[in-house]
Design an enzyme around this catalytic site. Structure first.
Site, short mmCIF file in Angstrom:
data_model
loop_
_atom_site.label_atom_id
_atom_site.label_comp_id
_atom_site.label_asym_id
_atom_site.label_seq_id
_atom_site.Cartn_x
_atom_site.Cartn_y
_atom_site.Cartn_z
N HIS A 48 41.03 52.75 31.26
CA HIS A 48 41.83 52.85 32.14
C HIS A 48 42.72 51.53 31.79
O HIS A 48 42.32 50.52 32.13
CB HIS A 48 41.41 53.32 33.17
CG HIS A 48 42.56 53.41 34.40
ND1 HIS A 48 43.86 53.57 34.01
CD2 HIS A 48 42.54 52.73 35.61
CE1 HIS A 48 44.75 53.55 35.19
NE2 HIS A 48 43.74 52.65 36.03
N CYS A 52 43.33 57.07 39.49
CA CYS A 52 43.12 56.58 38.05
C CYS A 52 41.92 57.68 37.44
O CYS A 52 41.86 57.10 36.32
CB CYS A 52 43.87 54.88 37.66
SG CYS A 52 44.88 54.85 38.73
N ASN A 54 51.06 50.95 33.24
CA ASN A 54 49.63 51.92 33.69
C ASN A 54 50.23 53.36 34.12
O ASN A 54 50.92 53.71 35.13
CB ASN A 54 48.75 50.77 35.35
CG ASN A 54 48.07 52.03 36.14
OD1 ASN A 54 47.37 53.01 35.82
ND2 ASN A 54 47.84 51.18 36.91
N1 ACO Z 1 57.24 39.64 39.69
C1 ACO Z 1 57.39 38.19 39.58
N2 ACO Z 1 56.31 37.41 40.78
C2 ACO Z 1 56.04 38.57 41.46
C3 ACO Z 1 56.02 39.51 41.10
C4 ACO Z 1 56.75 40.32 39.93
N3 ACO Z 1 56.58 41.51 39.62
N4 ACO Z 1 54.75 40.13 41.97
C5 ACO Z 1 54.02 39.78 42.61
N5 ACO Z 1 55.06 38.25 42.67
C6 ACO Z 1 54.66 37.00 43.20
C7 ACO Z 1 53.91 37.08 44.58
O1 ACO Z 1 54.84 37.39 45.54
C8 ACO Z 1 52.96 35.66 44.73
O2 ACO Z 1 54.14 35.15 45.36
P1 ACO Z 1 53.99 33.47 46.42
O3 ACO Z 1 53.26 33.18 45.38
O4 ACO Z 1 55.11 33.03 46.66
O5 ACO Z 1 53.24 34.94 47.27
C9 ACO Z 1 52.95 35.26 42.98
O6 ACO Z 1 53.44 36.51 42.51
C10 ACO Z 1 51.14 36.20 42.55
O7 ACO Z 1 50.97 37.32 43.61
P2 ACO Z 1 49.95 37.79 43.54
O8 ACO Z 1 49.70 39.63 44.32
O9 ACO Z 1 48.56 36.67 43.52
O10 ACO Z 1 50.12 38.03 41.57
P3 ACO Z 1 47.81 38.63 41.29
O11 ACO Z 1 47.86 37.13 39.80
O12 ACO Z 1 46.73 38.55 41.94
O13 ACO Z 1 49.08 39.71 40.43
C11 ACO Z 1 48.96 42.10 40.00
C12 ACO Z 1 49.51 40.72 40.87
C13 ACO Z 1 49.94 42.32 38.79
C14 ACO Z 1 49.56 43.09 40.61
C15 ACO Z 1 47.45 42.21 39.93
O14 ACO Z 1 46.99 41.05 41.70
C16 ACO Z 1 47.07 43.55 39.68
O15 ACO Z 1 46.86 43.77 38.96
N6 ACO Z 1 46.22 44.07 40.45
C17 ACO Z 1 45.21 45.59 39.82
C18 ACO Z 1 45.70 45.98 40.74
C19 ACO Z 1 46.26 46.96 39.74
O16 ACO Z 1 45.94 47.23 38.89
N7 ACO Z 1 46.98 47.95 40.16
C20 ACO Z 1 47.19 49.35 39.51
C21 ACO Z 1 47.28 50.59 40.30
S1 ACO Z 1 45.35 50.89 40.56
C22 ACO Z 1 44.74 51.14 39.55
O17 ACO Z 1 45.10 51.54 38.26
C23 ACO Z 1 43.60 51.66 39.54
#
Ligand code: ACO
Length: 332
Positions: free
Chosen positions: A259, A111, A289
């Site tokens: 980004h 990224c 993204n």
């Molecule tokens: N829809 C509904 N529920 C979901 C989804 C979804 N799409 N995805 C995960 N959940 C659930 C999980 O299973 C979890 O359930 P549980 O509590 O019963 O176990 C709950 O939602 C919370 O999950 P978390 O992973 O804690 O959610 P979080 O608030 O951290 O959000 C996310 C997840 C959006 C991926 C976040 O961590 C994030 O944005 N991280 C950064 C990573 C990133 O942006 N990566 C992109 C690629 S890398 C880059 O570009 C550098």
């Protein structure tokens, strides 16, 4: 002298996928996606390739710069989702747009790829090796996404952005500083195995190596919260470092085009730097993204919307798999 951004362009696939459509594919909701990521929709390729999107964005950037393809001396393509191992995407762009006089190669820094490519091009032009460069960030991550994994499939979109860089003898517009950094990812916070991992080589058996097929997972995987933590810290650290190198402060920056991995990452960084969110070009709501393309698309959209005028200072920052991170400060 200066090394100036002369033109920008972007290209997005025609097919738009709204959150509601994903509700029918995985256990998720429009509300969850908007609240946790800021994403409302994304563009997904239905035939467009990394190279075709990049070539379209490059053509627009050249037109914006008022330059012909034959004038281009260096083409760099930043991508982590090329459809082919060879030829590289930059070579495909070269033949597509007819830039027969250019040298062309790819840069993969996930990224943050666009920043690493921009930094590389800047160094070449600064050294006087080439007088101009065409830099593209292009991704078709929809081909690397596991559409049954709700934790990742809701995040990504496809698209491309491009800029034209050029040596100018006069003026103070142009790149003021560029900064890159890497940290190791032994914990595997962000990864995608290559399809080549699935190949078994005839000599593997002699070494007692296991069947490769069983080990291969060709999809983009991540430890969401770990990436979130890394991304927020890296975005702030790199922005501050690049600004320090340009002897400027956040208050001198008219617009940030970072980004876009999650709107909450941008909000967190804005808060950390004590900046209003209005100073950030946010496009994740309609493109998701787009990895190595997203900051270039953001810059292009900001310029098209007239948010930057001549003399303004802008900053791009990025972070990604590797782990890679960086930032670039420039005057329009
Ligand atoms: N829809 C509904 N529920 C979901 C989804 C979804 N799409 N995805 C995960 N959940 C659930 C999980 O299973 C979890 O359930 P549980 O509590 O019963 O176990 C709950 O939602 C919370 O999950 P978390 O992973 O804690 O959610 P979080 O608030 O951290 O959000 C996310 C997840 C959006 C991926 C976040 O961590 C994030 O944005 N991280 C950064 C990573 C990133 O942006 N990566 C992109 C690629 S890398 C880059 O570009 C550098």
């Amino acid at each position: 002298m200066s090394i100036r951004i002369m033109g920008t362009g972007s290209a997005l696939p025609g097919r738009v996928v709204e959150n509601r459509e994903l509700e029918g594919m995985v256990d998720t909701s429009d509300e969850w996606i908007r609240e946790r990521t800021g994403i409302g929709s994304r563009h997904v390729s239905t035939g467009e390739t990394v190279a075709s999107l990049a070539a379209e964005a490059c053509g627009r950037a050249l037109a914006d710069a008022g330059r012909q393809a034959e004038e281009v001396e260096l083409i760099l393509a930043a991508t982590c989702s090329p459809e082919e191992a060879a030829p590289c995407v930059a070579c495909r762009i070269q033949s597509e747009i007819g830039a027969g006089n250019a040298v062309a190669f790819d840069v993969n820094a996930a990224c943050a790829g666009f920043l690493f490519a921009l930094h590389t091009a800047w160094a070449y032009v600064e050294a006087g090796i080439y007088r101009n460069a065409l830099i593209a960030g292009s991704e078709v991550l929809s081909k690397l996404v596991d559409w049954e994994d709700r934790a990742t499939c809701i995040l990504f979109g496809d698209g491309a952005g491009a800029v034209v860089l050029e040596w100018r003898d006069e003026g103070d517009a142009g790149i003021l500083s560029s900064y890159m950094e890497n940290s190791d990812d032994t914990e595997r916070t962000l990864w995608c195995d290559s399809a080549f991992t699935a190949r078994t080589v005839p000599f593997d058996a002699e070494q007692g190596l296991p069947e490769a097929d069983a080990a291969c997972d060709p999809y983009m995987r991540m430890a969401g919260q770990a990436v979130f933590k890394f991304a927020t810290a890296a975005m702030v650290r790199c922005t501050e470092e690049a600004l320090a190198r340009a002897q400027l402060s956040v208050d001198d920056v008219a617009l940030f085009a970072p980004h876009q991995a999650n709107e909450r990452i941008i909000r967190y960084a804005a808060k950390k730097m004590d900046l209003p969110l209005e100073r950030f070009q946010i496009i994740i709501d309609h493109v998701g993204n787009v990895s190595g393309a997203s900051a270039l698309i953001a810059l292009n959209e900001a310029l098209c919307e007239g948010k930057l005028k001549q003399g303004d200072v802008a900053c791009m920052a990025g972070f990604g798999g590797g782990l890679t991170a960086g930032a670039c400060v420039f005057r329009i």
